[in-house]
Design an enzyme around this catalytic site. Structure first.
Site, PDB file in Angstrom:
ATOM      1  NE  ARG A  59      -7.001   3.754  -6.273  1.00 32.69           N
ATOM      2  CZ  ARG A  59      -7.800   3.621  -5.230  1.00 32.69           C
ATOM      3  NH1 ARG A  59      -7.402   3.008  -4.163  1.00 32.69           N
ATOM      4  NH2 ARG A  59      -9.021   4.107  -5.251  1.00 32.69           N
TER       5      ARG A  59
ATOM      6  CD  GLN B 205      -4.261  11.857  -7.836  1.00 29.88           C
ATOM      7  OE1 GLN B 205      -4.342  13.025  -8.198  1.00 29.88           O
ATOM      8  NE2 GLN B 205      -3.694  11.506  -6.705  1.00 29.88           N
TER       9      GLN B 205
ATOM     10  CG  ASP C 293      -8.651   5.956  -8.782  1.00 32.66           C
ATOM     11  OD1 ASP C 293      -9.560   5.110  -8.662  1.00 32.66           O
ATOM     12  OD2 ASP C 293      -7.658   5.996  -8.052  1.00 32.66           O
TER      13      ASP C 293
ATOM     14  CB  SER D 184     -10.982   7.754  -6.510  1.00 30.70           C
ATOM     15  OG  SER D 184      -9.819   7.224  -5.965  1.00 30.70           O
TER      16      SER D 184
ATOM     17  CE1 TYR E  49      -7.155  -0.120  -3.637  1.00 29.34           C
ATOM     18  CE2 TYR E  49      -5.142  -0.499  -4.863  1.00 29.34           C
ATOM     19  CZ  TYR E  49      -6.454  -0.078  -4.818  1.00 29.34           C
ATOM     20  OH  TYR E  49      -7.059   0.379  -5.957  1.00 29.34           O
TER      21      TYR E  49
HETATM   22  P1  NAD Z   1     -10.281   0.396  -0.265  1.00 27.23           P
HETATM   23  O1  NAD Z   1     -11.614   0.712  -0.835  1.00 27.23           O
HETATM   24  O2  NAD Z   1      -9.505  -0.742  -0.849  1.00 27.23           O
HETATM   25  O3  NAD Z   1     -10.437   0.107   1.304  1.00 27.23           O
HETATM   26  C1  NAD Z   1     -11.119   1.019   2.144  1.00 27.23           C
HETATM   27  C2  NAD Z   1     -10.334   1.218   3.428  1.00 27.23           C
HETATM   28  O4  NAD Z   1     -10.481   0.069   4.265  1.00 27.23           O
HETATM   29  C3  NAD Z   1      -8.831   1.411   3.246  1.00 27.23           C
HETATM   30  O5  NAD Z   1      -8.469   2.662   3.791  1.00 27.23           O
HETATM   31  C4  NAD Z   1      -8.215   0.250   4.010  1.00 27.23           C
HETATM   32  O6  NAD Z   1      -7.006   0.597   4.653  1.00 27.23           O
HETATM   33  C5  NAD Z   1      -9.299  -0.051   5.025  1.00 27.23           C
HETATM   34  N1  NAD Z   1      -9.236  -1.386   5.656  1.00 27.23           N
HETATM   35  C6  NAD Z   1      -8.928  -2.586   5.105  1.00 27.23           C
HETATM   36  N2  NAD Z   1      -8.978  -3.562   6.041  1.00 27.23           N
HETATM   37  C7  NAD Z   1      -9.327  -2.985   7.212  1.00 27.23           C
HETATM   38  C8  NAD Z   1      -9.550  -3.454   8.520  1.00 27.23           C
HETATM   39  N3  NAD Z   1      -9.408  -4.751   8.830  1.00 27.23           N
HETATM   40  N4  NAD Z   1      -9.891  -2.559   9.484  1.00 27.23           N
HETATM   41  C9  NAD Z   1     -10.036  -1.231   9.180  1.00 27.23           C
HETATM   42  N5  NAD Z   1      -9.842  -0.723   7.960  1.00 27.23           N
HETATM   43  C10 NAD Z   1      -9.484  -1.577   6.987  1.00 27.23           C
HETATM   44  O7  NAD Z   1      -9.358   1.672  -0.270  1.00 27.23           O
HETATM   45  P2  NAD Z   1      -9.501   3.007  -1.144  1.00 27.23           P
HETATM   46  O8  NAD Z   1     -10.588   3.817  -0.655  1.00 27.23           O
HETATM   47  O9  NAD Z   1      -9.543   2.580  -2.554  1.00 27.23           O
HETATM   48  O10 NAD Z   1      -8.161   3.786  -0.841  1.00 27.23           O
HETATM   49  C11 NAD Z   1      -6.922   3.180  -0.565  1.00 27.23           C
HETATM   50  C12 NAD Z   1      -5.828   4.254  -0.538  1.00 27.23           C
HETATM   51  O11 NAD Z   1      -5.466   4.634  -1.854  1.00 27.23           O
HETATM   52  C13 NAD Z   1      -6.204   5.542   0.182  1.00 27.23           C
HETATM   53  O12 NAD Z   1      -5.126   5.946   0.976  1.00 27.23           O
HETATM   54  C14 NAD Z   1      -6.393   6.529  -0.910  1.00 27.23           C
HETATM   55  O13 NAD Z   1      -6.139   7.847  -0.487  1.00 27.23           O
HETATM   56  C15 NAD Z   1      -5.368   6.058  -1.887  1.00 27.23           C
HETATM   57  N6  NAD Z   1      -5.683   6.523  -3.235  1.00 27.23           N
HETATM   58  C16 NAD Z   1      -4.664   6.972  -4.021  1.00 27.23           C
HETATM   59  C17 NAD Z   1      -4.937   7.419  -5.301  1.00 27.23           C
HETATM   60  C18 NAD Z   1      -3.859   7.910  -6.191  1.00 27.23           C
HETATM   61  O14 NAD Z   1      -2.787   8.188  -5.751  1.00 27.23           O
HETATM   62  N7  NAD Z   1      -4.123   8.014  -7.482  1.00 27.23           N
HETATM   63  C19 NAD Z   1      -6.238   7.396  -5.793  1.00 27.23           C
HETATM   64  C20 NAD Z   1      -7.235   6.919  -4.953  1.00 27.23           C
HETATM   65  C21 NAD Z   1      -6.949   6.464  -3.692  1.00 27.23           C
END
Ligand code: NAD
Length: 378
Positions: free
Chosen positions: A121, A126, A129, A132, A227
């Site tokens: 990430r 990006q 990804d 995403s 994460y």
């Molecule tokens: P994910 O699919 O791993 O998890 C989904 C969500 O579940 C996450 O927001 C996590 O905090 C939440 N979660 C985990 N346990 C939980 C609990 N017990 N109760 C409530 N919520 C809980 O996560 P994702 O969608 O892949 O995204 C993770 C982060 O990465 C986000 O902030 C996203 O914006 C970021 N991201 C960054 C990039 C980048 O910089 N290239 C790209 C994609 C995503």
């Protein structure tokens, strides 16, 4: 390079790794593309579109000879692994952490396996990804399914026969899928609240017009790479109890919580489901990782005490056209990093290669997989 696109074989998988538009661009860049007959049909891309883009369209038996790279969405089955020549690169959602023994098989077949879900990430990555691009689809589709099963309107309506209040939608986990679910439910006119263990998402939830539910866990659960960390058993239990009333007050609950490499955390207990009104709907976006609701049956839609619990797996595959288009662009962007002078260049000095290259020359290189295998044997 000769890039090969097989037809996906997993049950319910309708996506294809490369769509004709991307194939055309790769051919312009000098690559040869060979596509299995019918590979894109279920995603809305018939063979003729690939042929028009300049690809060879062949039967399965003629697919792999001379291939440099095999582009998959999911995992190839055991029979297919036997057909891919040693030394070939294979990319796809190979789920190394869910089943590290499969990575041993990839090593035994001497494939150069690249795990698309392990793209780091970082800003530079990006456009590659896949998590995403596909989670975005899952979040959207979850709301559409909820609207389908809910015996109510989402928006507020003022009609001659009376006023209908808006549906109350609760989104648990505000990562990529959760934020898209919030945005989609808002577009349909619902009153939406969101919750996540990572406090940093509060503003993102609010900026989409939803209320952020605050709960003091005692510590932020932001882990590495953006994460979440796994909660302690005490934190998880406190969280479940606090959440039960919010769940009971909702018409629709869409949990999307994941912790990399682990079973999805249980956020919705049986007791919380009992607090929901008959007709309410849960769409468990975490069904592929076991589910966030204790009663979810992955792959099934069940009704319990009048509450519908949708455990449909692989939601992105239910919107295969856009899912394939976005996946395909992610692959194209990755090729920019791993191809140099028309040859594969898997330089482990590059973070993107280091994080995604699982196996090479019969060896497992991926540190998290090695740790998972060592843990399993300890
Ligand atoms: P994910 O699919 O791993 O998890 C989904 C969500 O579940 C996450 O927001 C996590 O905090 C939440 N979660 C985990 N346990 C939980 C609990 N017990 N109760 C409530 N919520 C809980 O996560 P994702 O969608 O892949 O995204 C993770 C982060 O990465 C986000 O902030 C996203 O914006 C970021 N991201 C960054 C990039 C980048 O910089 N290239 C790209 C994609 C995503």
């Amino acid at each position: 390079m000769l890039i090969v696109v097989p037809k996906e074989t997993a049950e319910g998988e309708r996506r294809v790794a490369l769509v004709p538009d991307t194939v055309g661009r790769m051919i312009k860049a000098g690559h040869t593309i060979r596509v299995e007959r019918d590979a894109g049909t279920r995603a809305g891309f018939p063979d003729q579109m690939y042929a028009d883009a300049g690809a060879q369209v062949v039967d399965h038996g003629a697919l792999f000879a001379g291939a440099d790279l095999v582009a998959h969405v999911g995992r190839p089955g055991d029979g297919e692994l036997d057909q891919i020549p040693p030394g070939t690169a294979l990319l796809g959602l190979l789920a190394p952490l869910g089943d590290p023994a499969y990575v041993e098989k990839l090593a035994a077949h001497k494939l150069r396996a690249i795990s698309m879900e392990s793209i780091p990430r970082i800003t530079r990555a990006q456009s590659m990804d896949v998590l995403s691009s596909q989670s975005n689809i899952a979040g959207y589709k979850a709301v559409i399914l909820a609207a389908e099963y809910l015996p109510k309107f989402f928006p507020m309506l003022t009609t001659a026969a009376g006023t209908i209040p808006p549906a109350k939608v609760l989104i648990l986990g505000a990562g990529v899928a959760g934020l898209q679910a919030i945005a989609t439910a808002r577009r349909l006119g619902a009153v939406v609240s969101g919750y996540d263990v990572r406090a940093v998402v509060k503003e993102q939830v609010q900026s989409l017009g939803a209320t952020f539910l605050e709960f003091d866990l005692g510590a932020d659960a932001e882990g590495s790479g953006g994460y979440a960390k796994e909660l302690t058993p005490e934190q998880a239990e406190r969280q479940r109890q606090w959440m039960a009333d919010h769940i009971g007050n909702s018409d629709v609950v869409i949990p999307t919580a994941l912790v990399p490499g682990r079973r999805a955390p249980i956020l919705i207990t049986e007791e919380a489901v009992r607090k929901m009104r008959p007709g309410s709907v849960i769409v468990d976006v975490a069904a592929d990782a076991g589910g966030n609701c204790a009663l979810t049956k992955p792959g099934e839609v069940i009704v319990t005490n009048g509450v519908t619990i949708v455990g449909t797996k692989n939601l992105p595959a239910t919107m295969p056209l856009h899912a394939s288009q976005l996946y395909s662009r992610n692959v194209l962007a990755l090729l920019d990093v791993i191809v140099k002078d028309a040859k594969l260049n898997l330089d482990r000095g590059d973070e993107i290669v280091r994080d995604t290259l699982l196996t090479q020359d019969g060896e497992i290189l991926h540190e998290p997989t090695k740790a998972a295998l060592a843990g399993g044997r300890a």
